[in-house]
Design a protein around this motif. Structure first.
Motif, mmCIF file in Angstrom:
data_model
loop_
_atom_site.group_PDB
_atom_site.id
_atom_site.type_symbol
_atom_site.label_atom_id
_atom_site.label_comp_id
_atom_site.label_asym_id
_atom_site.label_seq_id
_atom_site.Cartn_x
_atom_site.Cartn_y
_atom_site.Cartn_z
ATOM 1 N N ARG A 1 40.087 79.048 52.572
ATOM 2 C CA ARG A 1 39.707 80.304 53.219
ATOM 3 C C ARG A 1 39.766 80.173 54.732
ATOM 4 O O ARG A 1 39.600 79.086 55.280
ATOM 5 C CB ARG A 1 38.309 80.721 52.792
ATOM 6 N N ILE A 2 39.962 81.293 55.402
ATOM 7 C CA ILE A 2 40.022 81.305 56.866
ATOM 8 C C ILE A 2 38.617 81.221 57.448
ATOM 9 O O ILE A 2 37.731 81.994 57.083
ATOM 10 C CB ILE A 2 40.720 82.587 57.365
ATOM 11 N N ASP A 3 38.424 80.290 58.348
ATOM 12 C CA ASP A 3 37.160 80.179 59.070
ATOM 13 C C ASP A 3 37.304 80.693 60.499
ATOM 14 O O ASP A 3 36.339 81.125 61.106
ATOM 15 C CB ASP A 3 36.692 78.720 59.093
ATOM 16 N N HIS A 4 38.529 80.649 61.037
ATOM 17 C CA HIS A 4 38.754 81.129 62.410
ATOM 18 C C HIS A 4 40.188 81.588 62.558
ATOM 19 O O HIS A 4 41.128 80.838 62.291
ATOM 20 C CB HIS A 4 38.474 80.017 63.429
ATOM 21 N N ALA A 5 40.347 82.848 62.946
ATOM 22 C CA ALA A 5 41.656 83.392 63.303
ATOM 23 C C ALA A 5 41.455 84.291 64.521
ATOM 24 O O ALA A 5 41.912 85.418 64.577
ATOM 25 C CB ALA A 5 42.258 84.173 62.137
ATOM 26 N N GLY A 6 40.715 83.763 65.485
ATOM 27 C CA GLY A 6 40.236 84.565 66.597
ATOM 28 C C GLY A 6 38.891 85.163 66.234
ATOM 29 O O GLY A 6 38.512 85.203 65.053
ATOM 30 N N LEU A 7 38.138 85.601 67.243
ATOM 31 C CA LEU A 7 36.801 86.135 67.018
ATOM 32 C C LEU A 7 36.694 87.573 67.517
ATOM 33 O O LEU A 7 37.269 87.933 68.544
ATOM 34 C CB LEU A 7 35.756 85.278 67.742
ATOM 35 N N ALA A 8 35.963 88.380 66.752
ATOM 36 C CA ALA A 8 35.650 89.745 67.155
ATOM 37 C C ALA A 8 34.182 89.813 67.540
ATOM 38 O O ALA A 8 33.333 89.188 66.890
ATOM 39 C CB ALA A 8 35.934 90.714 66.007
ATOM 40 N N LEU A 9 33.870 90.550 68.587
ATOM 41 C CA LEU A 9 32.483 90.687 69.042
ATOM 42 C C LEU A 9 31.799 91.827 68.311
ATOM 43 O O LEU A 9 32.390 92.880 68.081
ATOM 44 C CB LEU A 9 32.446 90.932 70.550
ATOM 45 N N LEU A 10 30.544 91.606 67.953
ATOM 46 C CA LEU A 10 29.757 92.605 67.246
ATOM 47 C C LEU A 10 28.454 92.840 68.004
ATOM 48 O O LEU A 10 27.762 91.888 68.367
ATOM 49 C CB LEU A 10 29.440 92.137 65.822
ATOM 50 N N GLU A 11 28.138 94.098 68.250
ATOM 51 C CA GLU A 11 26.879 94.445 68.905
ATOM 52 C C GLU A 11 25.970 95.122 67.885
ATOM 53 O O GLU A 11 26.397 96.000 67.132
ATOM 54 C CB GLU A 11 27.118 95.383 70.089
ATOM 55 N N TRP A 12 24.726 94.685 67.848
ATOM 56 C CA TRP A 12 23.778 95.298 66.931
ATOM 57 C C TRP A 12 22.429 95.429 67.627
ATOM 58 O O TRP A 12 22.201 94.838 68.679
ATOM 59 C CB TRP A 12 23.657 94.477 65.643
ATOM 60 N N TRP A 13 21.561 96.214 67.032
ATOM 61 C CA TRP A 13 20.268 96.515 67.649
ATOM 62 C C TRP A 13 19.175 95.742 66.946
ATOM 63 O O TRP A 13 19.002 95.829 65.730
ATOM 64 C CB TRP A 13 19.990 98.009 67.593
ATOM 65 N N ASP A 14 18.443 94.969 67.715
ATOM 66 C CA ASP A 14 17.394 94.129 67.149
ATOM 67 C C ASP A 14 16.241 94.965 66.599
ATOM 68 O O ASP A 14 15.942 94.937 65.422
ATOM 69 C CB ASP A 14 16.899 93.154 68.226
#
Length: 212
Positions: free
Chosen positions: A78-91
């Motif tokens: 399985r793929i563990d890294h193919a570039g990263l996407a940023l995710l913003e969420w509210w605590d």
């Protein structure tokens, strides 16, 4: 092992008795390197044939690229890294149910996380928001002006990384590179396999290689 390799002239080993963090170790190695491109490679990675060629070629041919990294797969394919996407969420929402900047959290996740290694979307170069600092090639002239890796991060090297989650030191570095106008590029031709860290949490060091 490293001391023996250094004695034979295979490599130059630098030892930090203070063991501050893996990011401090990376920066320490970077400051004594002499090449225009720096390759940071953490333990637990099995590199494939010619793994360094595509990132090096990308940095060498495109002066806009500040960092490049390849595909990291898990032992089960399985793929563990193919570039990263940023995710913003509210605590936690503020009163009235409306989120505020105070509650904003930023994290990252691998693109195509958990997909088969040969998934079509992972077999093409991509300009991405961030890359993992565990296996990344950086242009020295971009790395030093942004301050290198943050010494505040990288203290979790003895912990098991959550599946498909981005390495924060790499994300932080890429964000600062992006703020200066540098591109971060994923190159699918460079392939590595990540070994799982033992559950008892054995610590490991960090390494840096310079590509000339």
């Amino acid at each position: 092992f490293l001391a023996g390799q250094a004695k034979s002239g295979t490599l130059r080993a630098i030892f930090d008795p203070e063991k501050k963090s893996r990011t401090s170790a990376r920066n320490q190695g970077a400051h004594v390197a002499e090449a225009p491109f720096l390759m940071f490679l953490d333990p637990g990675m099995i590199v494939g044939p010619h793994w360094w060629e595509a990132p090096l070629r990308t940095l060498d041919k495109d002066p806009q690229v500040g960092a490049a990294a390849g595909k990291i797969i898990l032992p089960d394919g399985r793929i563990d890294h193919a570039g990263l996407a940023l995710l913003e969420w509210w605590d936690t929402p503020v009163q009235g149910g409306q989120p505020s900047a105070y509650g904003s959290k930023l994290t990252s996740r691998s693109i195509l996380a958990g997909k088969p290694a040969e998934s079509a979307g992972s077999n093409q170069p991509m300009r991405v928001q961030a890359l993992s600092g565990e296996a990344i090639m950086v242009r020295a002239s971009a790395f030093f002006p942004v301050g290198g890796f943050s010494s505040r991060l990288g203290r979790d090297h003895h912990q098991i990384k959550p599946e498909f989650e981005g390495e924060m030191a790499g994300v932080d570095l890429c964000l600062r590179l992006g703020s200066r106008g540098w591109d971060c590029i994923y190159r699918h031709e460079s392939i590595m396999t990540r070994l799982r860290m033992p559950p008892n949490g054995h610590k490991a060091g960090a390494g840096i290689f310079s590509a000339d």
